[in-house]
Write an enzyme that holds these catalytic residues in place. Sequence first.
Site, PDB file in Angstrom:
ATOM      1  N   LYS A 147      39.918  47.407  51.655  1.00 25.28           N
ATOM      2  CA  LYS A 147      40.689  48.566  52.107  1.00 25.28           C
ATOM      3  C   LYS A 147      39.934  49.466  53.075  1.00 25.28           C
ATOM      4  O   LYS A 147      40.527  50.328  53.698  1.00 25.28           O
ATOM      5  CB  LYS A 147      41.136  49.404  50.909  1.00 25.28           C
ATOM      6  CG  LYS A 147      42.204  48.717  50.096  1.00 25.28           C
ATOM      7  CD  LYS A 147      42.829  49.669  49.120  1.00 25.28           C
ATOM      8  CE  LYS A 147      43.933  48.978  48.339  1.00 25.28           C
ATOM      9  NZ  LYS A 147      44.478  49.831  47.290  1.00 25.28           N
TER      10      LYS A 147
ATOM     11  N   LYS B 212      52.925  37.197  49.445  1.00 25.72           N
ATOM     12  CA  LYS B 212      53.425  37.697  48.165  1.00 25.72           C
ATOM     13  C   LYS B 212      54.567  38.675  48.406  1.00 25.72           C
ATOM     14  O   LYS B 212      54.543  39.407  49.390  1.00 25.72           O
ATOM     15  CB  LYS B 212      52.289  38.453  47.441  1.00 25.72           C
ATOM     16  CG  LYS B 212      51.810  37.752  46.186  1.00 25.72           C
ATOM     17  CD  LYS B 212      50.569  38.388  45.637  1.00 25.72           C
ATOM     18  CE  LYS B 212      50.849  39.609  44.803  1.00 25.72           C
ATOM     19  NZ  LYS B 212      49.681  40.095  44.069  1.00 25.72           N
TER      20      LYS B 212
ATOM     21  N   LYS C 260      55.938  45.545  48.309  1.00 26.72           N
ATOM     22  CA  LYS C 260      56.793  46.713  48.185  1.00 26.72           C
ATOM     23  C   LYS C 260      57.450  47.062  49.513  1.00 26.72           C
ATOM     24  O   LYS C 260      58.397  47.802  49.557  1.00 26.72           O
ATOM     25  CB  LYS C 260      55.960  47.896  47.683  1.00 26.72           C
ATOM     26  CG  LYS C 260      55.395  47.609  46.308  1.00 26.72           C
ATOM     27  CD  LYS C 260      54.522  48.728  45.795  1.00 26.72           C
ATOM     28  CE  LYS C 260      53.991  48.380  44.409  1.00 26.72           C
ATOM     29  NZ  LYS C 260      53.230  49.445  43.801  1.00 26.72           N
TER      30      LYS C 260
END
Length: 321
Positions: A112, A192, A195
Amino acid sequence: MEERILSGIRPSSRLHIGNYLGAIKQWIELQHRARCFFMIADLHAITTPYEPAELQQAIRDVALDYLAAGLDHHKVTLFVQSHVPEHVELAWLFSTLVPVGELHRMTQFKEKSTKASLANLGLLAYPVLMAADILIYQAHEVPVGEDQTQHVELARVIARKFNAKYGQVFPEPKTILSGGKRIMSLSDPSKKMSKTDGGGIQLDDSPEVIKKKVMKAVTATKGGEGNAGVMNLFTLLKEFSDPTTYRQFLNAEETGTIKYAELKAQLADDIARHFAAFREKRKALAGNHRYLEEILSAGAEEARATAKKTLDQAKQLMGLA
Ligand code: TRP
């Protein structure tokens, strides 16, 4: 001592059926076998860019999803992380036990923080706060996905160090791996379900929206490694349709007589049916703002009572009280 479980989820945005199969379903099962603390990790959410004006709604949405899916607020302590400031205080105490180099080596931090703007102290300290989340309830078990196991390992290291240096306070928490199958995006099955992508089905999508998304699911083969899109549809079919239906389609797939449009229509119907009660319950809960506030504030109060005891004990042993 009673068996205790803690877990958290970041309120990044609406939950989708991949979250449902991976985490929510498991939390709902766990509430029957242990004392569970489940929290919405808003303090972790702010370590990466986010929209302040949307955070409160995101928190409410996650809470509503969990309650509508079957989390029983009489059985579990459901709360918002920032409502229990003791976590942050314990994290500070723990920070004195953790070498900075160890935090720099955490996989999630490395991933990140690739953009320099993201490498803030909060992101580096993320696993220390997470250790405090877990240890402040003296939790024995922590249900998380694969990507969080390294953080739970650090919580164990911190517990061990604290106990050795100041006195026995913390059990070493074990990971319960959410064994959920990987659910892929319907629009890009090499990724995947996430969201943000358009190929994700949200828990409260209407039957029409579910149908639209499923009918558009990619089934054409990309690259050489099997057909990820078709495999993903079968994974979902297995979860949401009855075993006979699943076997019939599997048979048709093996004999080459399958019509994907039929499979998709069936799957869309079954997903929509599976979440019918959820949609109703969520709608009722969402309409009652006050009720949700009450649940979360009672949860925070309950959590704080336990958290404060542990924090006081830690401070005393460290010579702070
Ligand atoms: N870091 C977790 C995630 O990204 C969320 C989380 C915060 C958590 N605190 C926790 C999970 C404590 C388990 C225990 O999903």
